[in-house]
Design an enzyme around this catalytic site. Structure first.
Site, PDB file in Angstrom:
ATOM      1  CG  ASN A  20      38.025  37.887  45.072  1.00 15.30           C
ATOM      2  OD1 ASN A  20      37.484  37.029  45.760  1.00 15.30           O
ATOM      3  ND2 ASN A  20      37.570  38.250  43.870  1.00 15.30           N
ATOM      4  CD1 TRP A  21      42.277  35.083  49.432  1.00 19.93           C
ATOM      5  CD2 TRP A  21      41.850  33.458  50.906  1.00 19.93           C
ATOM      6  NE1 TRP A  21      43.188  35.188  50.448  1.00 19.93           N
ATOM      7  CE2 TRP A  21      42.951  34.203  51.375  1.00 19.93           C
ATOM      8  CE3 TRP A  21      41.397  32.389  51.681  1.00 19.93           C
ATOM      9  CZ2 TRP A  21      43.617  33.909  52.567  1.00 19.93           C
ATOM     10  CZ3 TRP A  21      42.053  32.093  52.870  1.00 19.93           C
ATOM     11  CH2 TRP A  21      43.148  32.839  53.300  1.00 19.93           C
ATOM     12  CB  SER A 224      46.876  39.306  35.687  1.00 23.50           C
ATOM     13  OG  SER A 224      45.924  38.408  35.124  1.00 23.50           O
ATOM     14  N   GLY A 245      43.435  38.353  42.915  1.00 23.71           N
ATOM     15  CA  GLY A 245      42.834  37.018  42.932  1.00 23.71           C
ATOM     16  C   GLY A 245      43.908  35.957  43.102  1.00 23.71           C
ATOM     17  N   GLY A 246      44.337  35.378  41.987  1.00 21.66           N
ATOM     18  CA  GLY A 246      45.293  34.260  41.993  1.00 21.66           C
ATOM     19  C   GLY A 246      46.475  34.446  42.928  1.00 21.66           C
TER      20      GLY A 246
HETATM   21  P1  PGA Z   1      43.291  37.788  39.320  1.00 17.97           P
HETATM   22  O1  PGA Z   1      41.801  38.129  39.866  1.00 17.97           O
HETATM   23  O2  PGA Z   1      44.251  38.545  40.182  1.00 17.97           O
HETATM   24  O3  PGA Z   1      43.399  36.301  39.470  1.00 17.97           O
HETATM   25  O4  PGA Z   1      43.320  38.231  37.896  1.00 17.97           O
HETATM   26  C1  PGA Z   1      41.476  39.424  40.293  1.00 17.97           C
HETATM   27  C2  PGA Z   1      40.029  39.460  40.741  1.00 17.97           C
HETATM   28  O5  PGA Z   1      39.201  38.826  40.094  1.00 17.97           O
HETATM   29  O6  PGA Z   1      39.681  40.126  41.737  1.00 17.97           O
END
Ligand code: PGA
Length: 266
Positions: A20-21, A224, A245-246
């Site tokens: 998820n960018w 995370s 995400g990140g």
């Molecule tokens: P994160 O985000 O990996 O940066 O914690 C995950 C998400 O919101 O889908």
């Protein structure tokens, strides 16, 4: 004994690692990142790999993903098909530019854009009508966890999101459990904490639909996830993937998570 062995044969769930960018990367950055990523994951054969760039980079991404093993997804859609809805994008339009997946009900949309279980449900129906594979996000806030309301919150999100959805449609849906307190904070739910909620969600799906749907549904963990914690999380019996995400913004990190997924026996 034979019956027992059959019973022990694991489920056929394919691990799904989705990136998820969020609001990151221009179209040209998208092209660069995907050139690196497709090369880095080209050898992956067991894992479903998905990237969800911003709307304006979808066509660039589609072209960059041609003849790769990486699928394309979007981060949201509107529930109406067309009309006077300035700024919105429909499922058919997403499908038309090559999307297979769409994320629905991410906690950031709930927090900043007034998304509710009712609007998640409307978007979900629109996504299914357009032939997209929805990734429906659920998850509790820190306050909800600390007040011991995690299971009630998840239960309400699940029954709200899936109201009026048929068992046949459920077979196309992925659920992402993303504890809000673990998103972008560096705080990951421990594998045991995540597993507990995943098992609860699977059980809830069995109650709402049936055993077979519940055994087959993919439940991703998000919050995370990185190469260093992916294997342990994905080793849990009810964790079938990750919404990242990140770490999905860097080809090496995202590929590292895919490589961890490839090592899971299944
Ligand atoms: P994160 O985000 O990996 O940066 O914690 C995950 C998400 O919101 O889908």
């Amino acid at each position: 004994m034979i019956v027992y062995s059959i019973f022990l044969v694991g489920n056929m769930r394919k691990i799904n690692i989705s990136g998820n960018w969020k609001l990151n990367k221009t179209a040209s950055e998208t092209k660069e990142l995907l050139a690196e990523l497709t090369a880095a994951v080209a050898g992956a054969t067991k894992t479903e790999i998905v990237v969800c760039p911003t709307f304006v980079s979808l066509t660039t991404a589609r072209d960059a993903l041609q003849s790769s093993n990486v699928k394309l997804g979007a981060q949201n859609l509107f529930w109406e098909e067309s009309g006077a809805f300035t700024g919105e994008i429909s499922g058919t339009q997403l499908k038309n530019v090559g999307c297979e997946y769409v994320i629905i009900g991410h906690s950031e949309r709930r927090q900043y854009f007034n998304e509710t279980d009712a609007t998640v449900n409307k978007r979900l129906k629109a996504a299914l009508n357009a032939g997209l594979l929805p990734i429906v996000c659920v998850g509790e806030t820190l306050e909800e966890r600390e007040s011991e309301n995690t299971f009630t919150v998840i239960e309400n999100q699940i029954s709200g999101a899936f109201a009026g959805i048929s068992a046949a449609a459920m077979a196309k849906i992925t659920i992402a459990y993303e504890p809000v307190w673990a998103i972008g904070t560096g705080k990951t739910a421990s594998p045991a904490q995540a597993e507990e909620v995943h098992a609860f969600i699977r059980n809830k799906i069995a109650n709402l639909f049936n055993q077979q749907i519940s055994e087959n549904i993919i439940i991703q963990y998000g919050g995370s996830v990185k190469p260093s914690n992916a294997f342990e999380l994905l080793s849990q019996p009810n964790i079938d993937g990750a919404l990242v995400g990140g770490a999905s913004l860097d080809a090496e990190s995202f590929a590292g998570i895919v490589h961890a997924a490839e090592k899971i026996e299944g």
